[in-house]
Design a protein around this motif. Structure first.
Motif, PDB file in Angstrom:
ATOM      1  N   ARG A  95     -20.012   9.964  29.146  1.00 43.23           N
ATOM      2  CA  ARG A  95     -20.610  10.355  26.776  1.00 43.23           C
ATOM      3  C   ARG A  95     -19.649  11.022  26.392  1.00 43.23           C
ATOM      4  O   ARG A  95     -20.160   9.772  24.466  1.00 43.23           O
ATOM      5  CB  ARG A  95     -21.305  11.398  27.447  1.00 43.23           C
ATOM      6  N   GLY A  96     -18.337  11.314  26.066  1.00 41.51           N
ATOM      7  CA  GLY A  96     -17.512  11.036  24.737  1.00 41.51           C
ATOM      8  C   GLY A  96     -17.004   9.650  24.509  1.00 41.51           C
ATOM      9  O   GLY A  96     -16.661   9.126  22.745  1.00 41.51           O
ATOM     10  N   THR A 101     -20.173   1.362  14.125  1.00 44.76           N
ATOM     11  CA  THR A 101     -20.794   2.324  13.081  1.00 44.76           C
ATOM     12  C   THR A 101     -19.747   1.869  11.638  1.00 44.76           C
ATOM     13  O   THR A 101     -20.137   1.571  10.732  1.00 44.76           O
ATOM     14  CB  THR A 101     -21.343   3.328  12.913  1.00 44.76           C
ATOM     15  N   ALA A 151     -18.451   6.588  24.747  1.00 45.20           N
ATOM     16  CA  ALA A 151     -19.850   6.193  24.516  1.00 45.20           C
ATOM     17  C   ALA A 151     -20.194   6.711  22.873  1.00 45.20           C
ATOM     18  O   ALA A 151     -20.649   6.016  22.441  1.00 45.20           O
ATOM     19  CB  ALA A 151     -20.942   6.014  25.091  1.00 45.20           C
ATOM     20  N   ALA A 152     -19.863   7.828  23.099  1.00 47.42           N
ATOM     21  CA  ALA A 152     -20.080   7.854  21.131  1.00 47.42           C
ATOM     22  C   ALA A 152     -18.613   7.373  20.343  1.00 47.42           C
ATOM     23  O   ALA A 152     -19.441   7.708  19.185  1.00 47.42           O
ATOM     24  CB  ALA A 152     -20.287   9.273  21.198  1.00 47.42           C
ATOM     25  N   ALA A 153     -17.818   7.231  20.877  1.00 50.67           N
ATOM     26  CA  ALA A 153     -16.564   7.059  20.420  1.00 50.67           C
ATOM     27  C   ALA A 153     -17.064   5.081  19.526  1.00 50.67           C
ATOM     28  O   ALA A 153     -16.577   5.544  18.918  1.00 50.67           O
ATOM     29  CB  ALA A 153     -15.427   7.222  20.885  1.00 50.67           C
ATOM     30  N   VAL A 161     -19.618   3.720  19.726  1.00 52.41           N
ATOM     31  CA  VAL A 161     -20.659   3.644  18.824  1.00 52.41           C
ATOM     32  C   VAL A 161     -20.290   3.840  17.387  1.00 52.41           C
ATOM     33  O   VAL A 161     -20.399   4.050  16.225  1.00 52.41           O
ATOM     34  CB  VAL A 161     -21.755   4.618  18.866  1.00 52.41           C
ATOM     35  N   ALA A 162     -19.120   5.248  17.746  1.00 51.94           N
ATOM     36  CA  ALA A 162     -18.928   5.673  15.815  1.00 51.94           C
ATOM     37  C   ALA A 162     -18.109   4.467  14.375  1.00 51.94           C
ATOM     38  O   ALA A 162     -18.104   4.241  14.197  1.00 51.94           O
ATOM     39  CB  ALA A 162     -18.093   6.719  16.494  1.00 51.94           C
TER      40      ALA A 162
END
Length: 57
Positions: free
Chosen positions: A13-14, A24, A16-18, A20-21
């Motif tokens: 999850r971390g 962006t 994947a969040a990285a 996405v960040a």
């Protein structure tokens, strides 16, 4: 009571969040002002020359 998540799931999850960040931030960095149809073309820059630096003593 909530069930504990596995360590691998937290890392996934971390990660994947990285991703996405970063995507962006990359899209935001490449976003520029919209050009209009009546915009003037950019004038070429005038080169700066130093006449004193070209001569040797």
């Amino acid at each position: 009571m909530p069930e504990r998540t596995r360590t691998a799931e937290r890392y996934a999850r971390g990660f994947a969040a990285a991703l996405v960040a970063m995507a962006t931030l990359l899209l935001a960095a490449n976003a520029g002002p919209a050009s209009t149809a009546d915009a003037q073309p950019r004038q070429p820059a005038t080169p700066v020359t130093d006449a004193g630096a070209a001569t040797s003593h």
